[in-house]
Design a protein around this motif. Structure first.
Motif, PDB file in Angstrom:
ATOM      1  N   PHE A   1       0.827  -1.209   0.000  1.00 25.70           N
ATOM      2  CA  PHE A   1       0.000   0.000   0.000  1.00 25.70           C
ATOM      3  C   PHE A   1       0.864   1.263   0.000  1.00 25.70           C
ATOM      4  O   PHE A   1       0.547   2.248  -0.679  1.00 25.70           O
ATOM      5  CB  PHE A   1      -0.924  -0.020   1.221  1.00 25.70           C
TER       6      PHE A   1
ATOM      7  N   LEU B   1       0.938   4.447  -2.622  1.00 24.44           N
ATOM      8  CA  LEU B   1       0.939   5.875  -2.286  1.00 24.44           C
ATOM      9  C   LEU B   1       2.146   6.581  -2.891  1.00 24.44           C
ATOM     10  O   LEU B   1       2.051   7.738  -3.342  1.00 24.44           O
ATOM     11  CB  LEU B   1       0.930   6.049  -0.759  1.00 24.44           C
TER      12      LEU B   1
ATOM     13  N   ASN C   1      -7.323   7.842   3.944  1.00 28.41           N
ATOM     14  CA  ASN C   1      -7.436   7.214   2.630  1.00 28.41           C
ATOM     15  C   ASN C   1      -8.648   7.729   1.863  1.00 28.41           C
ATOM     16  O   ASN C   1      -8.641   7.768   0.624  1.00 28.41           O
ATOM     17  CB  ASN C   1      -7.518   5.700   2.787  1.00 28.41           C
TER      18      ASN C   1
ATOM     19  N   TYR D   1      -7.517  10.803   0.032  1.00 25.93           N
ATOM     20  CA  TYR D   1      -6.773  10.468  -1.190  1.00 25.93           C
ATOM     21  C   TYR D   1      -7.725   9.980  -2.285  1.00 25.93           C
ATOM     22  O   TYR D   1      -7.551  10.296  -3.469  1.00 25.93           O
ATOM     23  CB  TYR D   1      -5.717   9.397  -0.899  1.00 25.93           C
ATOM     24  N   LYS D   2      -8.713   9.221  -1.875  1.00 22.34           N
ATOM     25  CA  LYS D   2      -9.677   8.708  -2.860  1.00 22.34           C
ATOM     26  C   LYS D   2     -10.409   9.856  -3.544  1.00 22.34           C
ATOM     27  O   LYS D   2     -10.643   9.821  -4.772  1.00 22.34           O
ATOM     28  CB  LYS D   2     -10.670   7.781  -2.156  1.00 22.34           C
TER      29      LYS D   2
ATOM     30  N   PHE E   1      -7.627   1.665  -6.099  1.00 24.59           N
ATOM     31  CA  PHE E   1      -7.132   2.253  -4.856  1.00 24.59           C
ATOM     32  C   PHE E   1      -8.130   2.033  -3.722  1.00 24.59           C
ATOM     33  O   PHE E   1      -7.735   1.761  -2.584  1.00 24.59           O
ATOM     34  CB  PHE E   1      -6.858   3.749  -5.039  1.00 24.59           C
ATOM     35  N   THR E   2      -9.417   2.157  -4.021  1.00 23.42           N
ATOM     36  CA  THR E   2     -10.446   1.925  -2.991  1.00 23.42           C
ATOM     37  C   THR E   2     -10.369   0.501  -2.463  1.00 23.42           C
ATOM     38  O   THR E   2     -10.441   0.262  -1.246  1.00 23.42           O
ATOM     39  CB  THR E   2     -11.837   2.197  -3.564  1.00 23.42           C
TER      40      THR E   2
ATOM     41  N   SER F   1      -6.982   0.144  -0.413  1.00 26.12           N
ATOM     42  CA  SER F   1      -6.988   0.895   0.851  1.00 26.12           C
ATOM     43  C   SER F   1      -7.914   0.251   1.869  1.00 26.12           C
ATOM     44  O   SER F   1      -7.598   0.184   3.071  1.00 26.12           O
ATOM     45  CB  SER F   1      -7.392   2.347   0.594  1.00 26.12           C
ATOM     46  N   ARG F   2      -9.070  -0.229   1.407  1.00 27.26           N
ATOM     47  CA  ARG F   2     -10.001  -0.872   2.326  1.00 27.26           C
ATOM     48  C   ARG F   2      -9.404  -2.167   2.885  1.00 27.26           C
ATOM     49  O   ARG F   2      -9.505  -2.453   4.087  1.00 27.26           O
ATOM     50  CB  ARG F   2     -11.311  -1.157   1.603  1.00 27.26           C
TER      51      ARG F   2
ATOM     52  N   TYR G   1      -6.229  -2.867   3.104  1.00 25.83           N
ATOM     53  CA  TYR G   1      -5.106  -2.489   3.966  1.00 25.83           C
ATOM     54  C   TYR G   1      -5.581  -2.091   5.360  1.00 25.83           C
ATOM     55  O   TYR G   1      -4.971  -2.480   6.378  1.00 25.83           O
ATOM     56  CB  TYR G   1      -4.339  -1.348   3.318  1.00 25.83           C
ATOM     57  N   GLU G   2      -6.668  -1.342   5.433  1.00 25.02           N
ATOM     58  CA  GLU G   2      -7.194  -0.922   6.737  1.00 25.02           C
ATOM     59  C   GLU G   2      -7.683  -2.122   7.533  1.00 25.02           C
ATOM     60  O   GLU G   2      -7.483  -2.192   8.758  1.00 25.02           O
ATOM     61  CB  GLU G   2      -8.326   0.088   6.536  1.00 25.02           C
TER      62      GLU G   2
END
Length: 257
Positions: free
Chosen positions: A177, A181, A198, A201-202, A214-215, A218-219, A221-222
Motif C-alpha cells: 500500500f 501511495l 485514505n 486520497y480517494k 485504490f479503494t 486501501s479498504r 489495507y485498513e
C-alpha cells in the motif's frame, strides 16, 4: 464467845468475797459443752458433669488465653479505623451541643472536603489527558518518520519480497500500500499529507479505474493492518496482483492527465 464471834465474821466475809468475785459455790458451775446444732455431713457433694463441661468450654471463663500477635493487615485495618474515627470526631464535633454555629461549621467542613475531592479529580483528569495527548503526538511523529522514510525508499518492493518470504503477509500488504501511495504522489495524483485519510486520497483521484483499484487496496489495507485481520498466502497473491496492475495503470498515465 469472842473467838466464836470472830469466826462467824470471818466466814461471812469469805462468803461476801466469793459472791462479789463470781465464785459463789451456789451460782458457779462449770461451763457445759454445747453441741453444734449443725451436723457435719460426711457424704461427698456431687455436681452435674454437663454443667462443669459447659463452664470448661466457655471462653468467658478461660483465664489462660494465649496472646496472638496481630498481622500487618490487622494493624493496618486498626490504624485505618482509628483515623476514620478521628475524622468523624473532627467532622461532627460540637453537634450534640445543638449550637447553630456548630452546624454552620459542619456545612463548611463538608464543602471544603467536596471542593478538595473535585480539585483532585480535575487535576488527575487534566494530567491524564495531557499525558495521553503527548503520547499520541509522540506516536504520530514516530509513525510519520517511519512512513516518510518508507515512502522515500526506492526498494519498497524488496521489503515486500522479504516480508512475503518470511510469511508475514500483514507487513507485506503494508509495504504494497505504501508503494501505491508513493507512485500516486510521484504522479501528483494525490497531495500526500500524513494527517490525511485514505478517503481524502480517494477524493483527490479523478481517474475512475485508478480510484476503483485504490479503494479496494486501501479498504483491505485498513482491515489487515489496523483491524488485525489475518491474511493467508492465497489472499495476499490476489492483493499483490491488484497492486501491480494499479501501479502499471499509474505509470501509463500521460503527463497532462
Amino acid at each position: 464467845m469472842e473467838i466464836k464471834t470472830k469466826a462467824i465474821r470471818l466466814f461471812l466475809f469469805l462468803l461476801l468475797f466469793l459472791k462479789l468475785g463470781g465464785l459463789s459455790p451456789t451460782l458457779y458451775s462449770s461451763p457445759s459443752v454445747q453441741e453444734d446444732s449443725l451436723q457435719v455431713s460426711t457424704s461427698p457433694i456431687e455436681f452435674d458433669k454437663s454443667i462443669i463441661e459447659s463452664y470448661q468450654t466457655d471462653e468467658d471463663y478461660n483465664y489462660f488465653k494465649t496472646l496472638v500477635e496481630p498481622s500487618a493487615w490487622d494493624k493496618f485495618k486498626n490504624w485505618l479505623n482509628l483515623q476514620w474515627n478521628k475524622f468523624l470526631n473532627w467532622l461532627l464535633s460540637g453537634i450534640d451541643e445543638g449550637n447553630l454555629w456548630n452546624y454552620v461549621a459542619l456545612v463548611l467542613k463538608i464543602l471544603v472536603i467536596v471542593g478538595i475531592g473535585v480539585l483532585i479529580i480535575w487535576l488527575f483528569s487534566k494530567y491524564y489527558s495531557s499525558k495521553q495527548k503527548k503520547i499520541a503526538q509522540h506516536q504520530n511523529l514516530v509513525n510519520l518518520s517511519e512512513e516518510e522514510q518508507l515512502l522515500k525508499q526506492k526498494d519498497l518492493l524488496n521489503l515486500v519480497e522479504e516480508a512475503e518470504h518470511n510469511e508475514n503477509y500483514r507487513l507485506a500488504s503494508r509495504y504494497l500500500f505504501l508503494n501505491t501511495l508513493k507512485h500516486l504522489r510521484e504522479k501528483k495524483l494525490i497531495d500526500y499529507q500524513f494527517q490525511k485519510t485514505n478517503s481524502d486520497y480517494k477524493s483527490e483521484i479523478t481517474q475512475d479505474l485508478i480510484k476503483a483499484d485504490f479503494t479496494y487496496l486501501s479498504r483491505l489495507y485498513e482491515f489487515v493492518w489496523y483491524g488485525d485481520f489475518e491474511l493467508n498466502v492465497t489472499d495476499f497473491k490476489k492483493v499483490k496482483s491488484r497492486s501491480e496492475n494499479l501501479i502499471i495503470n499509474i505509470q501509463n498515465l500521460k503527463a497532462d492527465e
